[in-house]
Motif scaffolding. Structure first.
Motif, PDB file in Angstrom:
ATOM      1  N   GLN A  47      40.904  53.397  53.688  1.00 37.45           N
ATOM      2  CA  GLN A  47      39.675  52.622  53.726  1.00 37.45           C
ATOM      3  C   GLN A  47      38.523  53.588  53.487  1.00 37.45           C
ATOM      4  N   VAL A  48      37.693  53.253  52.549  1.00 37.93           N
ATOM      5  CA  VAL A  48      36.441  53.982  52.376  1.00 37.93           C
ATOM      6  C   VAL A  48      35.349  52.937  52.533  1.00 37.93           C
ATOM      7  N   ASP A  49      34.145  53.364  52.692  1.00 36.27           N
ATOM      8  CA  ASP A  49      33.082  52.398  52.918  1.00 36.27           C
ATOM      9  C   ASP A  49      32.906  51.555  51.665  1.00 36.27           C
ATOM     10  N   ASN A  50      33.384  50.347  51.704  1.00 33.59           N
ATOM     11  CA  ASN A  50      33.284  49.312  50.682  1.00 33.59           C
ATOM     12  C   ASN A  50      34.564  49.022  49.908  1.00 33.59           C
ATOM     13  N   MET A  51      35.696  49.664  50.222  1.00 34.96           N
ATOM     14  CA  MET A  51      36.926  49.299  49.513  1.00 34.96           C
ATOM     15  C   MET A  51      38.169  49.829  50.205  1.00 34.96           C
ATOM     16  N   PHE A  52      39.304  49.235  49.828  1.00 36.80           N
ATOM     17  CA  PHE A  52      40.630  49.720  50.197  1.00 36.80           C
ATOM     18  C   PHE A  52      41.220  50.390  48.966  1.00 36.80           C
ATOM     19  N   LEU A  53      41.910  51.473  49.163  1.00 35.38           N
ATOM     20  CA  LEU A  53      42.611  52.165  48.079  1.00 35.38           C
ATOM     21  C   LEU A  53      44.080  52.299  48.455  1.00 35.38           C
ATOM     22  N   PRO A  54      45.010  51.716  47.734  1.00 34.09           N
ATOM     23  CA  PRO A  54      44.807  50.779  46.641  1.00 34.09           C
ATOM     24  C   PRO A  54      44.409  49.406  47.189  1.00 34.09           C
ATOM     25  N   ALA A  55      43.907  48.559  46.327  1.00 33.88           N
ATOM     26  CA  ALA A  55      43.483  47.217  46.728  1.00 33.88           C
ATOM     27  C   ALA A  55      44.568  46.179  46.437  1.00 33.88           C
ATOM     28  N   GLU A  56      45.670  46.605  45.826  1.00 32.38           N
ATOM     29  CA  GLU A  56      46.783  45.693  45.580  1.00 32.38           C
ATOM     30  C   GLU A  56      48.083  46.458  45.734  1.00 32.38           C
ATOM     31  N   VAL A  57      49.015  45.863  46.468  1.00 32.25           N
ATOM     32  CA  VAL A  57      50.339  46.452  46.637  1.00 32.25           C
ATOM     33  C   VAL A  57      51.388  45.364  46.412  1.00 32.25           C
ATOM     34  N   ARG A  58      52.591  45.796  46.068  1.00 32.03           N
ATOM     35  CA  ARG A  58      53.693  44.872  45.832  1.00 32.03           C
ATOM     36  C   ARG A  58      54.848  45.217  46.764  1.00 32.03           C
ATOM     37  N   VAL A  59      55.420  44.168  47.351  1.00 30.51           N
ATOM     38  CA  VAL A  59      56.581  44.308  48.218  1.00 30.51           C
ATOM     39  C   VAL A  59      57.571  43.209  47.851  1.00 30.51           C
ATOM     40  N   LEU A 134      34.677  42.890  59.270  1.00 32.03           N
ATOM     41  CA  LEU A 134      33.456  43.272  59.973  1.00 32.03           C
ATOM     42  C   LEU A 134      32.214  42.886  59.178  1.00 32.03           C
ATOM     43  N   PRO A 135      31.113  42.589  59.878  1.00 32.78           N
ATOM     44  CA  PRO A 135      29.886  42.183  59.185  1.00 32.78           C
ATOM     45  C   PRO A 135      29.448  43.216  58.139  1.00 32.78           C
ATOM     46  N   GLY A 136      29.160  42.720  56.934  1.00 29.90           N
ATOM     47  CA  GLY A 136      28.720  43.574  55.842  1.00 29.90           C
ATOM     48  C   GLY A 136      29.842  44.236  55.072  1.00 29.90           C
ATOM     49  N   HIS A 137      31.086  44.089  55.527  1.00 28.09           N
ATOM     50  CA  HIS A 137      32.224  44.744  54.875  1.00 28.09           C
ATOM     51  C   HIS A 137      33.064  43.768  54.056  1.00 28.09           C
ATOM     52  N   PHE A 138      33.130  42.521  54.495  1.00 28.35           N
ATOM     53  CA  PHE A 138      34.119  41.569  53.999  1.00 28.35           C
ATOM     54  C   PHE A 138      34.051  41.298  52.496  1.00 28.35           C
ATOM     55  N   LYS A 139      32.884  41.206  51.918  1.00 22.35           N
ATOM     56  CA  LYS A 139      32.782  40.828  50.497  1.00 22.35           C
ATOM     57  C   LYS A 139      33.410  41.860  49.564  1.00 22.35           C
ATOM     58  N   LYS A 140      33.395  43.134  49.938  1.00 20.07           N
ATOM     59  CA  LYS A 140      33.930  44.175  49.049  1.00 20.07           C
ATOM     60  C   LYS A 140      35.261  44.742  49.535  1.00 20.07           C
ATOM     61  N   MET A 141      35.491  44.759  50.834  1.00 21.20           N
ATOM     62  CA  MET A 141      36.697  45.388  51.382  1.00 21.20           C
ATOM     63  C   MET A 141      37.812  44.361  51.506  1.00 21.20           C
ATOM     64  N   ARG A 142      38.456  44.088  50.368  1.00 24.74           N
ATOM     65  CA  ARG A 142      39.535  43.113  50.301  1.00 24.74           C
ATOM     66  C   ARG A 142      40.678  43.661  49.460  1.00 24.74           C
ATOM     67  N   GLY A 143      41.843  43.083  49.674  1.00 31.86           N
ATOM     68  CA  GLY A 143      42.987  43.452  48.859  1.00 31.86           C
ATOM     69  C   GLY A 143      44.050  42.373  48.898  1.00 31.86           C
ATOM     70  N   LYS A 144      45.117  42.595  48.126  1.00 34.44           N
ATOM     71  CA  LYS A 144      46.204  41.631  48.030  1.00 34.44           C
ATOM     72  C   LYS A 144      47.552  42.329  48.179  1.00 34.44           C
ATOM     73  N   ILE A 145      48.450  41.645  48.850  1.00 33.08           N
ATOM     74  CA  ILE A 145      49.848  42.066  48.932  1.00 33.08           C
ATOM     75  C   ILE A 145      50.635  41.017  48.178  1.00 33.08           C
ATOM     76  N   ILE A 146      51.231  41.417  47.065  1.00 36.25           N
ATOM     77  CA  ILE A 146      52.041  40.499  46.258  1.00 36.25           C
ATOM     78  C   ILE A 146      53.469  40.605  46.787  1.00 36.25           C
ATOM     79  N   VAL A 147      53.962  39.506  47.348  1.00 36.40           N
ATOM     80  CA  VAL A 147      55.318  39.459  47.895  1.00 36.40           C
ATOM     81  C   VAL A 147      56.196  38.792  46.847  1.00 36.40           C
ATOM     82  N   GLU A 148      57.041  39.610  46.216  1.00 42.34           N
ATOM     83  CA  GLU A 148      57.882  39.121  45.120  1.00 42.34           C
ATOM     84  C   GLU A 148      59.221  38.600  45.655  1.00 42.34           C
ATOM     85  N   LYS A 149      59.771  37.613  44.971  1.00 41.73           N
ATOM     86  CA  LYS A 149      61.097  37.083  45.319  1.00 41.73           C
ATOM     87  C   LYS A 149      62.125  38.201  45.247  1.00 41.73           C
ATOM     88  N   LYS A 150      63.123  38.121  46.113  1.00 49.54           N
ATOM     89  CA  LYS A 150      64.212  39.111  46.113  1.00 49.54           C
ATOM     90  C   LYS A 150      64.914  39.176  44.784  1.00 49.54           C
TER      91      LYS A 150
END
Length: 150
Positions: A47-59, A134-150
């Motif tokens: 987490q850095v101020d304003n983003m997650f690195l990486p912002a997308e992961v796959r499982v 947290l207030p002021g963080h939510f609009k930019k600090m987001r990400g996705k976890i793509i859960v793929e079928k087995k």
């Protein structure tokens, strides 16, 4: 609709036992707390101020993941996983009640420089969101976890 809103508010303002009562609905949506001895692999997030690195992961569906989250920013951050609707509601509650303590199973709170783990089993294929509500963080600090079928 009012019942759903009431359940979400109850979950956000609950003690641990009430959060446990809400566990069944959470498991259907985003998975469940995982066991350390069943971890498939580890994913590191920064987490850095304003983003997650990486912002997308796959499982893969059924995997138990150890997330190692490091706050590399200068401010307190959180990582909350859930549906986007749940995350938006949590962000709204954080704005309305910024001093309220939160202890959801799918939440990690980190001070600057701190590192913590979250072990999670993804039981259903689809997309799971994560964010810092947290207030002021939510609009930019987001990400996705793509859960793929087995």
């Amino acid at each position: 609709m009012n019942r759903i809103i009431a359940l979400v508010i109850l979950a956000l303002f609950s003690t641990h036992s009430a959060a446990a009562a809400n566990h069944t609905r959470l498991e259907l949506d985003i998975g469940k707390s995982g066991e350390a001895d069943k971890v498939s692999h580890t994913i590191k997030l920064t987490q850095v101020d304003n983003m997650f690195l990486p912002a997308e992961v796959r499982v893969k569906e059924g995997e138990t993941i150890r997330f190692v989250i490091k706050n590399g920013g200068n401010h307190k951050h959180e990582m909350l996983i859930g549906s986007m609707a749940e995350l938006k509601k949590a962000a709204n509650m954080r704005r309305m009640y910024p001093d309220k303590e939160h202890a959801e199973a799918h939440l990690v709170q980190l001070e600057p420089g701190e590192q913590k783990e979250l072990i999670w089993q993804f039981t259903t294929a689809g997309t799971v969101d994560f964010a810092c509500p947290l207030p002021g963080h939510f609009k930019k600090m987001r990400g996705k976890i793509i859960v793929e079928k087995k």
